[in-house]
Write a protein that holds these residues in place. Structure first.
Motif, PDB file in Angstrom:
ATOM      1  N   ILE A 187       3.629   0.535   1.988  1.00 13.79           N
ATOM      2  CA  ILE A 187       3.351  -0.644   3.209  1.00 13.79           C
ATOM      3  C   ILE A 187       3.652  -1.868   2.940  1.00 13.79           C
ATOM      4  O   ILE A 187       2.661  -2.338   1.439  1.00 13.79           O
ATOM      5  CB  ILE A 187       1.844  -0.252   4.737  1.00 13.79           C
ATOM      6  CG1 ILE A 187       1.856   0.984   4.680  1.00 13.79           C
ATOM      7  CG2 ILE A 187       2.270  -1.266   5.496  1.00 13.79           C
ATOM      8  CD1 ILE A 187       0.772   1.377   5.215  1.00 13.79           C
ATOM      9  N   ALA A 209       1.395  -4.703   3.138  1.00 15.01           N
ATOM     10  CA  ALA A 209       1.003  -5.382   4.377  1.00 15.01           C
ATOM     11  C   ALA A 209       1.190  -7.345   3.445  1.00 15.01           C
ATOM     12  O   ALA A 209       0.889  -7.906   5.118  1.00 15.01           O
ATOM     13  CB  ALA A 209       0.116  -4.613   3.623  1.00 15.01           C
ATOM     14  N   GLU A 265      -1.820 -11.705  14.619  1.00 14.29           N
ATOM     15  CA  GLU A 265      -2.787 -10.888  15.112  1.00 14.29           C
ATOM     16  C   GLU A 265      -3.290  -9.545  14.221  1.00 14.29           C
ATOM     17  O   GLU A 265      -2.385  -9.706  13.020  1.00 14.29           O
ATOM     18  CB  GLU A 265      -1.255 -10.102  16.026  1.00 14.29           C
ATOM     19  CG  GLU A 265      -0.200  -9.439  14.810  1.00 14.29           C
ATOM     20  CD  GLU A 265       0.948 -10.018  14.778  1.00 14.29           C
ATOM     21  OE1 GLU A 265       2.058 -10.255  14.783  1.00 14.29           O
ATOM     22  OE2 GLU A 265       0.357 -11.643  14.579  1.00 14.29           O
ATOM     23  N   SER A 266      -3.925  -9.125  14.444  1.00 13.86           N
ATOM     24  CA  SER A 266      -4.563  -7.346  13.805  1.00 13.86           C
ATOM     25  C   SER A 266      -3.270  -6.557  13.399  1.00 13.86           C
ATOM     26  O   SER A 266      -2.211  -6.308  13.988  1.00 13.86           O
ATOM     27  CB  SER A 266      -4.976  -6.947  14.583  1.00 13.86           C
ATOM     28  OG  SER A 266      -5.515  -5.357  14.131  1.00 13.86           O
ATOM     29  N   GLY A 267      -3.404  -6.459  11.955  1.00 14.55           N
ATOM     30  CA  GLY A 267      -2.871  -5.851  11.386  1.00 14.55           C
ATOM     31  C   GLY A 267      -1.707  -6.698  10.629  1.00 14.55           C
ATOM     32  O   GLY A 267      -0.710  -6.583   9.679  1.00 14.55           O
ATOM     33  N   SER A 268      -1.737  -7.968  10.563  1.00 14.76           N
ATOM     34  CA  SER A 268      -0.904  -9.050   9.668  1.00 14.76           C
ATOM     35  C   SER A 268      -0.739  -9.041   7.728  1.00 14.76           C
ATOM     36  O   SER A 268      -0.109 -10.213   7.470  1.00 14.76           O
ATOM     37  CB  SER A 268      -0.813 -10.117  10.379  1.00 14.76           C
ATOM     38  OG  SER A 268      -1.999 -11.226  10.544  1.00 14.76           O
ATOM     39  N   GLY A 269      -2.268  -8.868   7.969  1.00 15.24           N
ATOM     40  CA  GLY A 269      -2.264  -8.745   6.397  1.00 15.24           C
ATOM     41  C   GLY A 269      -3.430  -9.249   5.887  1.00 15.24           C
ATOM     42  O   GLY A 269      -3.572 -10.368   4.815  1.00 15.24           O
ATOM     43  N   LYS A 270      -3.919 -10.365   6.681  1.00 22.54           N
ATOM     44  CA  LYS A 270      -4.920 -11.118   6.519  1.00 22.54           C
ATOM     45  C   LYS A 270      -6.271 -10.839   5.842  1.00 22.54           C
ATOM     46  O   LYS A 270      -6.631 -11.187   4.578  1.00 22.54           O
ATOM     47  CB  LYS A 270      -5.607 -11.521   7.790  1.00 22.54           C
ATOM     48  CG  LYS A 270      -4.738 -12.025   9.139  1.00 22.54           C
ATOM     49  CD  LYS A 270      -5.556 -12.621   9.789  1.00 22.54           C
ATOM     50  CE  LYS A 270      -6.228 -11.444  10.881  1.00 22.54           C
ATOM     51  NZ  LYS A 270      -5.349 -10.661  11.525  1.00 22.54           N
ATOM     52  N   THR A 271      -6.881  -9.857   6.456  1.00 20.85           N
ATOM     53  CA  THR A 271      -8.247  -9.064   5.503  1.00 20.85           C
ATOM     54  C   THR A 271      -7.313  -8.694   3.763  1.00 20.85           C
ATOM     55  O   THR A 271      -8.495  -8.888   2.665  1.00 20.85           O
ATOM     56  CB  THR A 271      -8.493  -7.886   5.759  1.00 20.85           C
ATOM     57  OG1 THR A 271      -8.752  -7.868   7.007  1.00 20.85           O
ATOM     58  CG2 THR A 271      -9.804  -6.523   4.632  1.00 20.85           C
ATOM     59  N   THR A 272      -6.104  -7.695   3.836  1.00 19.43           N
ATOM     60  CA  THR A 272      -5.679  -7.820   2.608  1.00 19.43           C
ATOM     61  C   THR A 272      -5.497  -9.280   2.185  1.00 19.43           C
ATOM     62  O   THR A 272      -6.099  -8.695   0.856  1.00 19.43           O
ATOM     63  CB  THR A 272      -3.685  -7.197   3.267  1.00 19.43           C
ATOM     64  OG1 THR A 272      -4.336  -5.521   3.571  1.00 19.43           O
ATOM     65  CG2 THR A 272      -3.656  -6.420   1.395  1.00 19.43           C
ATOM     66  N   TYR A 326       0.698  -1.035  -0.089  1.00 14.59           N
ATOM     67  CA  TYR A 326      -0.093   0.236  -0.195  1.00 14.59           C
ATOM     68  C   TYR A 326       0.864   1.238  -0.153  1.00 14.59           C
ATOM     69  O   TYR A 326       1.805   1.321   0.884  1.00 14.59           O
ATOM     70  CB  TYR A 326      -0.911  -0.282   1.296  1.00 14.59           C
ATOM     71  CG  TYR A 326      -1.956  -0.822   1.256  1.00 14.59           C
ATOM     72  CD1 TYR A 326      -3.314  -1.104   0.752  1.00 14.59           C
ATOM     73  CD2 TYR A 326      -1.922  -2.008   2.103  1.00 14.59           C
ATOM     74  CE1 TYR A 326      -4.415  -1.651   0.772  1.00 14.59           C
ATOM     75  CE2 TYR A 326      -2.423  -3.379   2.553  1.00 14.59           C
ATOM     76  CZ  TYR A 326      -4.231  -2.552   2.132  1.00 14.59           C
ATOM     77  OH  TYR A 326      -5.220  -3.703   1.780  1.00 14.59           O
TER      78      TYR A 326
HETATM   79  N1  LIG Z   1      -5.902   0.719   2.520  1.00 17.48           N
HETATM   80  C1  LIG Z   1      -5.521   1.013   3.335  1.00 17.48           C
HETATM   81  N2  LIG Z   1      -4.263   1.750   3.003  1.00 17.48           N
HETATM   82  C2  LIG Z   1      -3.246   1.475   3.521  1.00 17.48           C
HETATM   83  N3  LIG Z   1      -2.552   0.809   4.663  1.00 17.48           N
HETATM   84  C3  LIG Z   1      -3.766  -0.014   4.457  1.00 17.48           C
HETATM   85  C4  LIG Z   1      -5.414  -0.803   4.336  1.00 17.48           C
HETATM   86  N4  LIG Z   1      -5.505  -1.520   4.825  1.00 17.48           N
HETATM   87  C5  LIG Z   1      -4.249  -1.788   5.473  1.00 17.48           C
HETATM   88  N5  LIG Z   1      -3.181  -1.617   5.382  1.00 17.48           N
HETATM   89  C6  LIG Z   1      -2.413  -1.435   6.313  1.00 17.48           C
HETATM   90  O1  LIG Z   1      -1.657  -2.821   5.605  1.00 17.48           O
HETATM   91  C7  LIG Z   1      -1.280  -3.935   7.205  1.00 17.48           C
HETATM   92  C8  LIG Z   1      -2.843  -5.022   7.336  1.00 17.48           C
HETATM   93  O2  LIG Z   1      -4.163  -4.386   7.165  1.00 17.48           O
HETATM   94  P1  LIG Z   1      -4.974  -5.622   6.782  1.00 17.48           P
HETATM   95  O3  LIG Z   1      -4.774  -6.527   6.354  1.00 17.48           O
HETATM   96  O4  LIG Z   1      -6.071  -5.024   6.884  1.00 17.48           O
HETATM   97  O5  LIG Z   1      -4.707  -7.077   8.857  1.00 17.48           O
HETATM   98  P2  LIG Z   1      -5.514  -7.573   9.295  1.00 17.48           P
HETATM   99  O6  LIG Z   1      -6.152  -8.109   8.569  1.00 17.48           O
HETATM  100  O7  LIG Z   1      -4.752  -8.768   9.549  1.00 17.48           O
HETATM  101  O8  LIG Z   1      -5.736  -7.552  10.284  1.00 17.48           O
HETATM  102  C9  LIG Z   1      -1.942  -3.013   8.091  1.00 17.48           C
HETATM  103  O9  LIG Z   1      -0.101  -2.425   8.624  1.00 17.48           O
HETATM  104  C10 LIG Z   1      -2.613  -2.065   8.145  1.00 17.48           C
HETATM  105  O10 LIG Z   1      -2.376  -0.676   8.866  1.00 17.48           O
END
Ligand SMILES: Nc1ncnc2c1ncn2[C@@H]1O[C@H](COP(=O)(O)OP(=O)(O)O)[C@@H](O)[C@H]1O
Ligand SMILES: [Mg+2]
Length: 277
Positions: free
Chosen positions: A29, A31, A50-57, A16
């Motif tokens: 970042i 991710a 953990e939160s922020g590890s990239g799962k949703t991405t 990102y």
């Molecule tokens: N749209 C975005 N723009 C910039 N950074 C993002 C965006 N979405 C997520 N991130 C960053 O990417 C990393 C992974 O996020 P995310 O996939 O949401 O993690 P998780 O689902 O594991 O909590 C985090 O550091 C988050 O801050």
């Protein structure tokens, strides 16, 4: 013969970043960092970290809701990243996503029934209105909602009921593959178990393949066949669930594991009954 795996992810990477300007410094970042895994047909594959590890991405890239920076995603042996829009649209009914509160994505001014009907009309147009209506009622029944929920508005539903409605809206187009992104994290403990049981029943009934995302191991324990552990965008461990519980290889996994052992209350009892912990 068809291959066993339904989804193959290789070297998947997401950066990102903003382009930067005179006032905002350029920032990137990483991710998701070269993540690879395969999910077999009918399997539930867990993705934890953990939160922020990239799962949703990862979940969103798999659904092509966001673009990948590098790597490949193959569905049924075909790269979805290089698919044209028309081809991808056809796939949209096969792949669906359930969010933490999918129900919150409902339009507050339309009834639940109308909104479950919408994807049905989009993907399967041409049916008589009466037939489509019947299909929605049947699907409400499948997820445990009475037919009068058709005429209710989203605010008239509890969190658990809204999530059930969200699941109905995803299933109405007969998907084969579902990304479940922390589908019960926002729900009360007793409702969590109900929704998890529903997802297990639905998987059997409709032969679904799941990518199940969670931030700890508690639900993963009895729900997933195999689990991948993610830390800071990297996949650090993949194993059949039972092996991961017996012999966690990585410190991060051990830490995630310790949270389940301190579980108490209804859900803890539930897992103990399932002989998971
Ligand atoms: N749209 C975005 N723009 C910039 N950074 C993002 C965006 N979405 C997520 N991130 C960053 O990417 C990393 C992974 O996020 P995310 O996939 O949401 O993690 P998780 O689902 O594991 O909590 C985090 O550091 C988050 O801050
Ligand atoms: Mg997330």
């Amino acid at each position: 013969m068809q291959s066993e795996s339904l989804l193959d992810v290789s070297g998947l990477t997401k950066v990102y970043g903003n382009k930067g300007s005179l006032f905002v410094p350029r920032k990137e970042i990483l991710a998701v960092n070269k993540v690879s895994f395969s999910i077999n047909r009918g399997e539930t594959f867990g993705l934890i970290g953990e939160s922020g590890s990239g799962k949703t991405t990862i979940g969103r890239m798999v659904m092509r809701l966001i673009d990948a920076t590098a790597g490949d995603i193959q569905y049924k042996g075909k790269s979805i990243l290089s698919m044209k829009k028309g081809e991808m649209d056809k796939l949209r009914n096969e792949m669906q996503i359930i969010f933490q509160d999918s129900g919150s994505a409902f339009n507050p001014r339309k009834t639940i029934g109308e909104q479950i009907l919408h994807p049905l009309n989009k993907f399967y147009p041409g049916n008589e209105a009466q037939i489509q209506y019947k299909k929605v009622i049947e699907m409400l029944d499948v997820v445990g909602l009475r037919s009068d929920f058709y005429h209710r508005y989203p605010h008239e539903l509890s969190g658990g009921q809204r999530q059930r409605a969200g699941i109905a809206r995803a299933l109405i187009v007969k998907p084969k593959f579902l990304v479940l992104d922390e589908p019960v994290s926002a729900l009360d403990v007793s409702v969590k178990a109900q929704i998890m049981n529903l997802l297990i029943e639905l998987q059997k009934e409709f032969q679904l393949t799941y990518l199940f995302i969670a931030h700890n191991l508690d639900l993963v324990a009895y729900f997933c066949d195999r689990v991948a552990v993610l830390s800071k965008g990297k996949m650090i461990e993949t194993a059949p669930t039972i092996d991961l519980f017996r012999k966690p290889q990585h410190e991060v996994t051990q830490k995630l594991l310790s949270s389940i052992l301190t579980l108490d209350g209804d859900l803890g009892d539930y897992y103990r009954k399932q002989s998971v912990i």
